[in-house]
Write a protein that holds these residues in place. Structure first.
Motif, PDB file in Angstrom:
ATOM      1  N   SER A   1      63.364 -73.260 -95.754  1.00 38.59           N
ATOM      2  CA  SER A   1      62.014 -73.398 -96.310  1.00 38.59           C
ATOM      3  C   SER A   1      61.812 -72.572 -97.573  1.00 38.59           C
ATOM      4  CB  SER A   1      60.977 -73.000 -95.256  1.00 38.59           C
ATOM      5  OG  SER A   1      61.188 -71.661 -94.836  1.00 38.59           O
ATOM      6  N   HIS A   2      62.562 -71.445 -97.755  1.00 37.21           N
ATOM      7  CA  HIS A   2      62.363 -70.617 -98.939  1.00 37.21           C
ATOM      8  C   HIS A   2      63.246 -71.032-100.109  1.00 37.21           C
ATOM      9  CE1 HIS A   2      65.418 -68.804 -96.338  1.00 37.21           C
ATOM     10  NE2 HIS A   2      65.990 -68.325 -97.421  1.00 37.21           N
ATOM     11  N   PHE A   3      63.891 -72.200 -99.993  1.00 41.13           N
ATOM     12  CA  PHE A   3      64.670 -72.747-101.100  1.00 41.13           C
ATOM     13  C   PHE A   3      63.931 -73.944-101.693  1.00 41.13           C
ATOM     14  CE2 PHE A   3      67.980 -70.686 -98.528  1.00 41.13           C
ATOM     15  CZ  PHE A   3      68.591 -69.908 -99.501  1.00 41.13           C
ATOM     16  N   PRO A   4      64.081 -74.198-103.004  1.00 41.52           N
ATOM     17  CA  PRO A   4      63.433 -75.368-103.603  1.00 41.52           C
ATOM     18  C   PRO A   4      63.899 -76.670-102.968  1.00 41.52           C
ATOM     19  CG  PRO A   4      64.249 -73.849-105.295  1.00 41.52           C
ATOM     20  CD  PRO A   4      64.799 -73.379-103.987  1.00 41.52           C
ATOM     21  N   VAL A   5      63.068 -77.697-103.081  1.00 43.71           N
ATOM     22  CA  VAL A   5      63.389 -78.992-102.474  1.00 43.71           C
ATOM     23  C   VAL A   5      64.670 -79.566-103.071  1.00 43.71           C
ATOM     24  CG1 VAL A   5      62.548 -81.342-102.104  1.00 43.71           C
ATOM     25  CG2 VAL A   5      60.956 -79.420-101.999  1.00 43.71           C
ATOM     26  N   LYS A   6      64.853 -79.388-104.372  1.00 45.07           N
ATOM     27  CA  LYS A   6      66.051 -79.928-105.020  1.00 45.07           C
ATOM     28  C   LYS A   6      67.311 -79.301-104.449  1.00 45.07           C
ATOM     29  CE  LYS A   6      68.018 -80.765-109.604  1.00 45.07           C
ATOM     30  NZ  LYS A   6      67.842 -80.555-111.072  1.00 45.07           N
ATOM     31  N   VAL A   7      67.260 -77.991-104.174  1.00 41.61           N
ATOM     32  CA  VAL A   7      68.427 -77.304-103.600  1.00 41.61           C
ATOM     33  C   VAL A   7      68.707 -77.830-102.197  1.00 41.61           C
ATOM     34  CG1 VAL A   7      69.296 -75.063-102.828  1.00 41.61           C
ATOM     35  CG2 VAL A   7      68.084 -75.253-105.008  1.00 41.61           C
ATOM     36  N   ARG A   8      67.682 -78.063-101.399  1.00 44.43           N
ATOM     37  CA  ARG A   8      67.881 -78.587-100.036  1.00 44.43           C
ATOM     38  C   ARG A   8      68.541 -79.960-100.078  1.00 44.43           C
ATOM     39  NH1 ARG A   8      61.874 -77.743 -97.560  1.00 44.43           N
ATOM     40  NH2 ARG A   8      61.247 -76.168 -99.062  1.00 44.43           N
ATOM     41  N   GLU A   9      68.128 -80.779-101.014  1.00 50.91           N
ATOM     42  CA  GLU A   9      68.733 -82.108-101.109  1.00 50.91           C
ATOM     43  C   GLU A   9      70.205 -82.021-101.503  1.00 50.91           C
ATOM     44  OE1 GLU A   9      66.286 -84.110-103.885  1.00 50.91           O
ATOM     45  OE2 GLU A   9      64.649 -84.499-102.455  1.00 50.91           O
ATOM     46  N   GLN A  10      70.542 -81.067-102.370  1.00 50.47           N
ATOM     47  CA  GLN A  10      71.946 -80.891-102.744  1.00 50.47           C
ATOM     48  C   GLN A  10      72.772 -80.323-101.595  1.00 50.47           C
ATOM     49  OE1 GLN A  10      71.316 -78.430-106.227  1.00 50.47           O
ATOM     50  NE2 GLN A  10      71.643 -80.171-107.608  1.00 50.47           N
ATOM     51  N   LEU A  11      72.126 -79.509-100.731  1.00 50.05           N
ATOM     52  CA  LEU A  11      72.849 -78.976 -99.575  1.00 50.05           C
ATOM     53  C   LEU A  11      73.231 -80.078 -98.598  1.00 50.05           C
ATOM     54  CD1 LEU A  11      70.912 -75.695 -98.724  1.00 50.05           C
ATOM     55  CD2 LEU A  11      73.246 -75.887 -99.566  1.00 50.05           C
ATOM     56  N   ALA A  12      72.469 -81.161 -98.587  1.00 53.12           N
ATOM     57  CA  ALA A  12      72.770 -82.269 -97.672  1.00 53.12           C
ATOM     58  C   ALA A  12      74.125 -82.891 -97.967  1.00 53.12           C
ATOM     59  CB  ALA A  12      71.667 -83.325 -97.753  1.00 53.12           C
ATOM     60  N   ALA A  13      74.625 -82.697 -99.177  1.00 54.68           N
ATOM     61  CA  ALA A  13      75.909 -83.298 -99.536  1.00 54.68           C
ATOM     62  C   ALA A  13      77.093 -82.390 -99.263  1.00 54.68           C
ATOM     63  CB  ALA A  13      75.896 -83.688-101.020  1.00 54.68           C
ATOM     64  N   CYS A  14      76.831 -81.100 -98.925  1.00 53.00           N
ATOM     65  CA  CYS A  14      77.975 -80.190 -98.766  1.00 53.00           C
ATOM     66  C   CYS A  14      77.890 -79.324 -97.506  1.00 53.00           C
ATOM     67  CB  CYS A  14      78.089 -79.280 -99.988  1.00 53.00           C
ATOM     68  SG  CYS A  14      76.633 -78.255-100.292  1.00 53.00           S
ATOM     69  N   ALA A  15      76.721 -79.188 -96.866  1.00 55.65           N
ATOM     70  CA  ALA A  15      76.604 -78.330 -95.684  1.00 55.65           C
ATOM     71  C   ALA A  15      77.377 -78.916 -94.510  1.00 55.65           C
ATOM     72  CB  ALA A  15      75.138 -78.137 -95.312  1.00 55.65           C
ATOM     73  N   ARG A  16      77.797 -78.051 -93.607  1.00 54.61           N
ATOM     74  CA  ARG A  16      78.548 -78.446 -92.418  1.00 54.61           C
ATOM     75  C   ARG A  16      77.831 -77.962 -91.169  1.00 54.61           C
ATOM     76  NH1 ARG A  16      84.388 -76.128 -92.792  1.00 54.61           N
ATOM     77  NH2 ARG A  16      84.518 -77.321 -90.857  1.00 54.61           N
ATOM     78  N   TYR A  17      78.074 -78.664 -90.077  1.00 50.58           N
ATOM     79  CA  TYR A  17      77.501 -78.298 -88.783  1.00 50.58           C
ATOM     80  C   TYR A  17      78.563 -77.591 -87.948  1.00 50.58           C
ATOM     81  CZ  TYR A  17      76.047 -78.863 -83.926  1.00 50.58           C
ATOM     82  OH  TYR A  17      75.750 -78.644 -82.613  1.00 50.58           O
ATOM     83  N   LEU A  18      78.183 -76.475 -87.320  1.00 48.23           N
ATOM     84  CA  LEU A  18      79.104 -75.728 -86.464  1.00 48.23           C
ATOM     85  C   LEU A  18      78.418 -75.427 -85.140  1.00 48.23           C
ATOM     86  CD1 LEU A  18      80.592 -73.088 -88.959  1.00 48.23           C
ATOM     87  CD2 LEU A  18      81.673 -75.196 -88.168  1.00 48.23           C
ATOM     88  N   TYR A  19      79.204 -75.446 -84.089  1.00 48.28           N
ATOM     89  CA  TYR A  19      78.717 -75.059 -82.764  1.00 48.28           C
ATOM     90  C   TYR A  19      79.590 -73.924 -82.240  1.00 48.28           C
ATOM     91  CZ  TYR A  19      78.458 -74.956 -77.710  1.00 48.28           C
ATOM     92  OH  TYR A  19      78.354 -74.541 -76.422  1.00 48.28           O
TER      93      TYR A  19
END
Length: 475
Positions: free
Chosen positions: A99-117
């Motif tokens: 929430s404390h990151f700009p919307v544009k940054v969040r959208e760019q994270l969708a292309a590179c972030a990974r899920y871990l358990y």
């Protein structure tokens, strides 16, 4: 001999690769087992492809993300389609941890972030290692600890520094300072994390975090309380602290008001007013109004328990333990109940029309002030007079030995309790004001009703020099 040595090395390499693949397979099985636990056993059949398709198509959530969204995040970044990235964009815009990151940054994270358990008890970050990624907590709890030298046991021991909960980030300090890991992070429960690797962190997240970090450092420099702190303490404070904005007339949550009582508040800008609520009982004694201060909410709970315990044999012991103020209130409550029973009335509490709530403006907290250190806050509220910005620091951490040199926070707490009037003092002032208003009204009525020659002097007839108000100067 050389050929035999090469064969042994090749055999050893194959064993290492096999061991690595086996561990990776076990981790994958554990992760998939966590996913499969959300699906009824009756739905799983012997057809593997059908089972996989069923898992991928399933829309049910386990945590904040659906199984389909987790499947997309488990793919390599270059394998994600544009449609999948757009689907993740909608999810990332709503995640609290971003929430404390700009919307544009969040959208760019969708292309590179990974899920871990990670299952409970897994070490995610170890102190002293080189950083590889940063993590966002989606679900579960992460314990943060640090190795410190214990002079008593003559060895290094793990000291718990805090807990990371859903919506929080960890692992960024090593990147911002360019140093190895400063803490060890272990999963306390089953945890779901978002992982961002170093290159993506430097490209997307570091500019925003660097700006926020500098703002927090600047906020700390505005208070003399932190001048003697070491760099490690300031760095730890920047991790744990946060800055909140409050609009005009918005209540600021502190101890006793049902809010974030675990934080101490440092005012960066604006003014906060201290409102004390006096709950009084009003009773007419002839033509005269009589008031009695009722106990605070916390005291009322103690009185209810005491009233039930008064029926037992140890009532004398109970009375000796209660404070004189509560003892007097308890006696009045018991006598009032006996009077109601003798008159055949109900056993209800004080009638609503006889109870009044008076709010008194006690004072203000301006820029540079601190409150929420555990001072008395019975029936007291802190409300923003205008737009207020506060820095919130966890109180448990602030009262630790290294941050509490010379018991500075206890001394500030004692000063606040002495400087701010108590409920009893404010009630006495409230009665004095009522008596003064009644006396003034009486004097005015006597003068108005007094008979005699009428004075027809008008305001315009009085010389202007006589009408100028003179302010009282210093004696």
């Amino acid at each position: 001999m050389a050929s035999k040595k090469r064969a042994d090395e090749e055999k050893l390499r194959r064993r290492r690769v096999a061991r690595f693949r086996f561990k990776a397979l076990v981790r994958l099985v554990i992760c998939n087992n966590y996913w499969l636990s959300d699906i009824d056993e009756q739905e799983i059949g012997e057809n593997a492809r059908r089972n996989i398709a069923l898992i991928v198509r399933r829309k049910g959530k386990k945590g904040l993300l659906t199984l389909l969204e987790k499947a997309i995040l488990n793919q390599r970044a270059e394998d994600r389609t544009q449609e999948q990235i757009l689907k993740l964009n909608e999810v990332f815009r709503k995640l609290e941890c971003l929430s404390h990151f700009p919307v544009k940054v969040r959208e760019q994270l969708a292309a590179c972030a990974r899920y871990l358990y990670y299952s409970a008890g897994r070490t995610i970050i170890r102190q002293g290692q080189q950083p590889l990624a940063v993590y966002f907590v989606l679900d579960g709890e992460i314990t943060v600890s640090r190795l410190q030298w214990d002079p008593i046991y003559k060895k290094h021991v793990d000291v718990l520094y805090g807990v990371r909960v859903p919506g929080e980030m960890f692992g960024e300090i090593a990147f911002l300072y360019g140093c190895p890991r400063t803490t060890t992070c272990v999963s306390a429960t089953d945890c779901e994390l978002l992982c961002v690797l170093q290159d993506d962190f430097e490209r997307l997240l570091e500019p925003t975090l660097r700006l926020q970090w500098n703002q927090m450092m600047e906020a700390l420099r505005r208070f003399q309380y932190f001048d003697h702190w070491s760099e490690d303490q300031i760095r730890e404070c920047c991790i744990l602290a946060k800055v909140n904005d409050f609009n005009s007339q918005q209540q600021i949550a502190v101890c006793g008001t049902g809010g974030n009582f675990e934080y101490a508040y440092f005012v960066l800008s604006g003014q906060c007013m201290i409102l004390q609520c006096l709950k009084v009982k009003k009773k007419m004694n002839g033509l005269r109004e009589c008031y009695r201060l009722l106990p605070s909410e916390s005291d009322e709970r103690q009185l209810r328990v005491a009233e039930r315990l008064m029926q037992r044999k140890d009532s004398d012991v109970l009375l000796s333990v209660l404070s004189p103020k509560l003892r007097a209130s308890l006696s009045e409550s018991v006598l009032g109940q006996q009077d109601r029973e003798s008159c055949g009335g109900s056993e209800d509490t004080v009638p609503e029309e006889c109870v009044e709530h008076h709010f008194i403006d006690v004072g203000s907290y301006s820029c540079g002030s601190v409150f929420g250190l555990g001072e008395r806050m019975e029936d007291r509220s802190i409300v923003a007079r205008n737009h207020v910005q506060c820095m919130l620091i966890p109180r448990y951490w602030l009262f630790m030995k290294h941050q509490n040199t010379g018991n500075v926070w206890q001394r500030i707490k004692m000063y606040l309790e002495m400087a701010i009037p108590s409920r009893e003092q404010l009630f006495k002032q409230f009665l004095d004001d009522l008596n003064w208003l009644a006396y003034r009204k009486k004097v005015v009525n006597e003068i108005v009703q007094r008979r005699g020659r009428q004075n027809h002097t008008r305001l315009i007839d009085v010389p202007i020099v006589c009408r100028v108000e003179q302010s009282r100067g210093p004696n």
